[in-house]
Design a protein around this motif. Structure first.
Motif, PDB file in Angstrom:
ATOM      1  N   TYR A   1      -1.039   5.360   0.153  1.00 42.29           N
ATOM      2  CA  TYR A   1      -1.346   5.290   1.581  1.00 42.29           C
ATOM      3  C   TYR A   1      -0.065   5.432   2.388  1.00 42.29           C
TER       4      TYR A   1
ATOM      5  N   LEU B   1      -7.752   2.172   5.775  1.00 38.39           N
ATOM      6  CA  LEU B   1      -7.674   0.714   5.639  1.00 38.39           C
ATOM      7  C   LEU B   1      -7.096   0.146   6.928  1.00 38.39           C
TER       8      LEU B   1
ATOM      9  N   ARG C   1      -8.895   4.834  -8.406  1.00 38.37           N
ATOM     10  CA  ARG C   1      -8.341   3.832  -7.490  1.00 38.37           C
ATOM     11  C   ARG C   1      -7.997   4.501  -6.153  1.00 38.37           C
ATOM     12  N   HIS C   2      -7.781   3.662  -5.132  1.00 35.90           N
ATOM     13  CA  HIS C   2      -7.374   4.149  -3.810  1.00 35.90           C
ATOM     14  C   HIS C   2      -8.414   5.131  -3.263  1.00 35.90           C
TER      15      HIS C   2
ATOM     16  N   SER D   1      -9.155  -6.442  -8.196  1.00 37.60           N
ATOM     17  CA  SER D   1      -8.786  -5.027  -8.064  1.00 37.60           C
ATOM     18  C   SER D   1      -9.588  -4.373  -6.944  1.00 37.60           C
TER      19      SER D   1
ATOM     20  N   ARG E   1      -5.199   7.196   3.653  1.00 34.27           N
ATOM     21  CA  ARG E   1      -4.995   7.719   2.306  1.00 34.27           C
ATOM     22  C   ARG E   1      -4.212   9.025   2.379  1.00 34.27           C
TER      23      ARG E   1
ATOM     24  N   LEU F   1       0.790  -1.223   0.000  1.00 36.68           N
ATOM     25  CA  LEU F   1       0.000   0.000   0.000  1.00 36.68           C
ATOM     26  C   LEU F   1       0.825   1.278   0.000  1.00 36.68           C
TER      27      LEU F   1
ATOM     28  N   ASN G   1      -3.953   5.789 -11.826  1.00 38.96           N
ATOM     29  CA  ASN G   1      -4.486   5.890 -10.462  1.00 38.96           C
ATOM     30  C   ASN G   1      -5.889   6.469 -10.394  1.00 38.96           C
TER      31      ASN G   1
ATOM     32  N   ASP H   1      -8.576  -2.230  -4.989  1.00 39.92           N
ATOM     33  CA  ASP H   1      -8.247  -0.812  -4.863  1.00 39.92           C
ATOM     34  C   ASP H   1      -9.108   0.078  -5.766  1.00 39.92           C
ATOM     35  N   SER H   2      -9.976  -0.532  -6.588  1.00 43.33           N
ATOM     36  CA  SER H   2     -10.912   0.272  -7.375  1.00 43.33           C
ATOM     37  C   SER H   2     -12.296   0.334  -6.723  1.00 43.33           C
TER      38      SER H   2
END
Length: 588
Positions: free
Chosen positions: A203, A239, A233-234, A570, A218, A70, A230, A572-573
């Motif tokens: 992150y 998290l 995403r994220h 995925s 984040r 991350l 990116n 992170d999406s």
């Protein structure tokens, strides 16, 4: 040194050209307008004592891995909707020599570590040399054919590659996580640490409670948030990984609402454990996300450093005794398929007698291989009924010099019984091991389970202090340099390597080299099938099962684009649906 005189590109594909052209705005499987915020809590099993995932010492914290995880950006990043294509992340430009002898990366001048310091080409060189000197054995295998790394200038780094290097090596170099030289030059990289690390990614590690929890936040001013790779995403603000003793405890925590998302590995749990009011009224969901990657091999790995496992007849007998049909029917609700190939669920598996290019690879080793490699169909357990297989296993063991005396299988010459211990850390898996042990007892083999805590398990596995462990050999659609660490003699005695079997075979070494050096898809298929065939006829593991999907249970607070990308999960999406967390709190 002058830069390479070739065009600068935005991405690399293992074969052909990247699917997404220069100037693309975002990957097609993301929502570029996804809302930002919220919290995702997941479970981790066992404990941790280090925030450095790149070395042997310590048990690294969840959320970090060989490729940074991350918090560390890499030179390139992989697309989840292509078999193996990477696009610039830290690298704003890529130049690959026409003969693939060298590759250069232009570091994006906007790239920053979280303390505001720029990411430079010097950091790339520092990282590569540090990982090769003091990192996990994995890195020496992965970057084996890099012959030199050098600076072109402060923003450009060059990697030279051996003439017979794997076609995928330029992309593998692109997976290098870049560490900050100014941070690590005052610290001992070889020691486990619980210091919060400095990264450059989306992150930052915000806090940790040693062995119990780690929290990532984040990065609001993340340098790369607007890059095409990116966008969308994220999206989740926080998290969290909470640690639990084992999978059964973490499952109960999930059902109680303490965990938001649970990746389920148990077919029994998937079939029965989630039948709750929350599932029936839609507050809890179950997803099966298809996986188009090869399934690879999971099985009971036999440690051939132990003398009793060095005879292939003994190993074949142990495989025959495992009754997959019974286990699948009685424990797994028929959810799985039995694994036979090390490249299962792909066109790289050997499924018939060798011919053509594959046969040409095998023939030079004809005198060193079993005749059955060239003569017989592949060793798929037949018949499926257990009793005939037990009879065949006992005959193999007798041929290997064992006999039954007072109900025990003993070596005819020494009188020593044939025993084995299965090293385990997950109590949930004991129910799978027990049927195999019962069947072993039916032919006189004394076997037992040794369940230890995660840290002891990791240390014993790293030092190869086991008879049998459950191991897996994941595969991609483009296997390459990582195969060295799985199979070759150079890694058999390297502590912490993934050559758990202890293989030392010149034939397997040569076939692994052929796989890595394949320059066309046809050559790769021939090499994987030849290697697969030789590994399978060696009976080095007791194959288990596979499922071409990932099972995810989740509370109804997430949004995610559909259809799911074909080649990578995925997460992170994903994003948190606005207001969903407030609804959860009101239900409490």
């Amino acid at each position: 040194m002058a830069p390479l005189d070739v065009p600068t590109v935005h991405g690399l594909a293992i074969y052909g050209e990247p699917a997404h052209p220069a100037g693309f705005t975002h990957f097609p499987y993301v929502n570029p307008d996804a809302p930002i915020g919220g919290r995702m809590t997941r479970a981790a099993i066992g404990s941790f004592d280090s925030t450095n995932p790149f070395i042997l010492k310590g048990n690294s914290v969840a959320g970090l891995n060989y490729f940074g995880g991350l918090i560390y950006d890499t030179l390139l990043t992989q697309s989840a909707d292509e078999p193996f294509t990477e696009y610039g992340l830290l690298a704003s430009g890529i130049r690959l020599a026409e003969d693939r002898s060298a590759i250069e990366f232009d570091i994006d001048p906007r790239a920053r570590f979280h303390d505001g310091e720029p990411v430079t080409a010097e950091d790339v060189v520092f990282t590569y040399r540090l990982l090769m000197k003091d990192g996990l054995p994995f890195f020496k295998s992965y970057y084996h054919d890099v012959t030199r790394v050098s600076l072109i200038d402060t923003d450009t780094v060059r990697f030279d590659m051996a003439p017979d290097a794997a076609r995928e090596l330029p992309l593998i170099i692109g997976q290098l996580p870049v560490l900050p030289e100014h941070y690590w030059k005052t610290r001992d990289f070889t020691r486990a640490t619980l210091e919060l690390p400095l990264g450059s990614g989306p992150y930052r590690m915000a806090s940790l409670d040693a062995g119990r929890q780690v929290r990532y936040e984040r990065v609001a001013d993340y340098w790369g948030k607007d890059l095409p790779v990116n966008k969308g995403r994220h999206n989740i603000q926080t998290l969290v990984y909470d640690y639990y003793r084992d999978q059964s405890v973490s499952l109960e925590a999930f059902k109680a609402g303490s965990i938001d998302l649970h990746v389920e590995s148990s077919a029994k749990n998937w079939a029965t454990a989630y039948d709750t009011p929350a599932l029936r009224d839609g507050r809890l969901k179950k997803l099966e996300v298809p996986d188009s990657n090869p399934a690879g091999m999971q099985g009971f790995v036999l440690n051939e450093r132990r003398a009793r496992f060095q005879d292939p007849r003994v190993r074949e007998a142990l495989a025959l005794v495992f009754d997959f049909d019974w286990v699948n029917r009685n424990l797994f609700y028929g959810a799985y398929q039995q694994t036979h190939s090390y490249f299962e669920n792909s066109d790289m598996a050997a499924n018939s007698l060798p011919e053509g290019r594959e046969l040409a690879l095998l023939e030079p080793f004809k005198d060193q291989l079993p005749a059955a490699v060239f003569r017989d169909p592949l060793p798929i357990d037949e018949p499926t009924e257990l009793r005939p297989r037990l009879r065949k296993a006992l005959n193999l063991l007798r041929d290997a010099g064992y006999r039954v005396a007072d109900g025990q299988l003993v070596n005819h010459e020494t009188g020593k019984p044939l025993t084995l211990e299965v090293l385990n850390y997950d109590t949930q898996f004991e129910r799978v091991i027990q049927p195999w042990i019962r069947n072993l007892a039916r032919i006189g083999i004394q076997a037992r389970i040794r369940t230890v805590d995660v840290n002891q398990y990791i240390n014993r596995r790293r030092s190869f202090d086991f008879d049998v462990v459950v191991g897996s050999y994941p595969q991609s659609n483009s296997p390459g340099s990582e195969q060295r660490e799985y199979w070759t003699s150079d890694y058999a005695d390297v502590a912490g390597s993934r050559n758990l079997i202890g293989l030392k075979s010149p034939v397997i070494d040569a076939l692994t080299d052929a796989l890595i050096q394949a320059q066309t898809r046809e050559d790769l298929l021939s090499a994987t099938r030849a290697l697969d065939r030789v590994l399978r006829w060696g009976f080095h593991v007791v194959p288990q099962w596979h499922l071409a999907a990932t099972r995810i249970a989740l509370w109804d607070k997430f949004g995610y684009p559909q259809p799911f990308p074909e080649y990578l999960l995925s997460l992170d999406s994903w994003w948190i649906v606005p207001g969903a967390e407030a609804d959860d709190e009101s239900d409490d």
